[in-house]
Design an enzyme around this catalytic site. Sequence first.
Site, short mmCIF file in Angstrom:
data_model
loop_
_atom_site.label_atom_id
_atom_site.label_comp_id
_atom_site.label_asym_id
_atom_site.label_seq_id
_atom_site.Cartn_x
_atom_site.Cartn_y
_atom_site.Cartn_z
N HIS A 79 -3.87 -4.96 0.53
CA HIS A 79 -3.41 -5.46 1.84
C HIS A 79 -3.53 -6.99 1.90
CE1 HIS A 79 -2.82 -1.66 4.01
NE2 HIS A 79 -3.79 -1.20 3.23
N GLU B 226 -2.41 -8.89 4.14
CA GLU B 226 -2.41 -9.36 5.53
C GLU B 226 -3.80 -9.48 6.13
OE1 GLU B 226 -1.81 -4.83 5.77
OE2 GLU B 226 -1.36 -6.49 4.41
N CYS C 69 0.84 -1.21 0.00
CA CYS C 69 0.00 0.00 0.00
C CYS C 69 0.88 1.26 0.00
CB CYS C 69 -0.98 -0.03 1.16
SG CYS C 69 -2.38 1.10 0.92
#
Length: 512
Positions: free
Chosen positions: A170, A172, A79
């Site tokens: 993202h 994660e 990001c």
Amino acid sequence: MKEKIIILDFGSQYTQLIARRVREIEVYCEILPYNKLPELTEDVKAIILSGSPFSVKEENALHVELDSILGKIPVLGICYGAQYIANYCGGVVERSSKREYGKAELNILKEDTFFENVSASSQIWMSHGDSIYEVPEGYEIIAKTDSIPVAAFKAKDGTYDQPVYAIQFHPEVYHSVEGKDILKNFIRNISGLKQKWTPAQFVEDTVDRLKEQLGDEKVILGLSGGVDSSVAAFLLHKAIGPNLNCIFLNNGLLRKNEFEEVLESYKDKGLNVKGVDASNAFLNELEGVSDPEQKRKIIGRVFIEVFTKESTLIDGAKWLAQGTIYPDVIESVSVHGPSVTIKSHHNVGGLPDHLDLKIVEPLRMLFKDEVRKVGKEIGLDSQLINRHPFPGPGLAIRILGAITRDKVSLCQEADAIYIRNLRESGWYDKVWQAGAILLPVQSVGVMGDERTYEFTIALRAVNSVDGMTAEWSPLPHELLAKISSDIINNVKGINRVVYDISTKPPATIEWE
């Protein structure tokens, strides 16, 4: 030598989550502030640049010189990290016409080991206000979405000696369905990390380190009965045996019968545990105190006074052990300097200086769930490992308003009924943390032919991994009805029960 990945934190709310995902892949990692570029020693195998609430186009954007790492070690920008790499290297990054937030579909444009075993169209999660419109010279686009032309890019072969990858989404977060696979590909395929970091390895490494660090010197540990201090105690015991001395204080604000039950659970474990009932010392000072911060400061001060007195009875102690875990460490280092104090720590603040003892923290690099895994590895009882977190100030911050001994008793009784019902129904292990909160609210009720004017209890139950975020637990209505009935019928002084359905954020888990 322990291989590791360094995550540079640019202030993203997801930075800890990146670290958690890397750990789940059984690779050791550490988080550093964005401006603390690590020395590229042999054990540092890759660097990840986190997201950020900032825009690379803002005057107050967080800047770091990347020349010392790009091309010298595998790098992944996530990001803001991706946008920063693009902007730094001469690409075009602009504010998006609208904030791109939510689910998107990743379209892979180029076959690459970075996307090994990832679907050609994979659900990802976007959260950014900038967009990359042109990648720098020497880079190429490897994925896009329907709304942005550059979802992932990389340095072309030959641009650098070491690979550079960057993604605008993202990986994660849970909503990036194959995000963990993408991170694993970067770690294993791109960066070449093969070593596995497991609970068994952590125990072996930590015990060896503690033996070397502590030698034959005595250590004092303040036990709480919780999983963190228990795991720390057993690791220290493995390393130094009888040189560990544990003190368990009853501050009068524990759950019902908890002081006796915790001491019993440690019995015959060889930990040299001394139980000290200091409930009067705490409750006398807290009588009538309403302000939450004042409660914490009083508890901290009395804890230091009592703990100091007990510690001086242990001749020759050189160390104070603490059950500090990694979120505590991370949160103490803001990307902008010292963090703002939200609430005072309840016990160990000031102890090291006061006692003139050196600090040892066996768990300072572990997340909460990793502490539980280590506890299981060293053979702790499941009841200790799976025990719900309990706040250090205890019921002082679950009794809203002025504290009295009668209110402590009311809260203890209601909480005991609540927890017993959770255990008997099988819901205790499905919930991360639960507790009863006594509200400073009295209301009219009817008991038999009599009218009552009694207190209200709020029940709190949340699901979480490490307490950083939490969802309220959807307990069955039938169970809530039984808990409510049991409390009202058995605890004189309570005539109303409510259930807290707030998430964190914006609410916190505890009420004070």
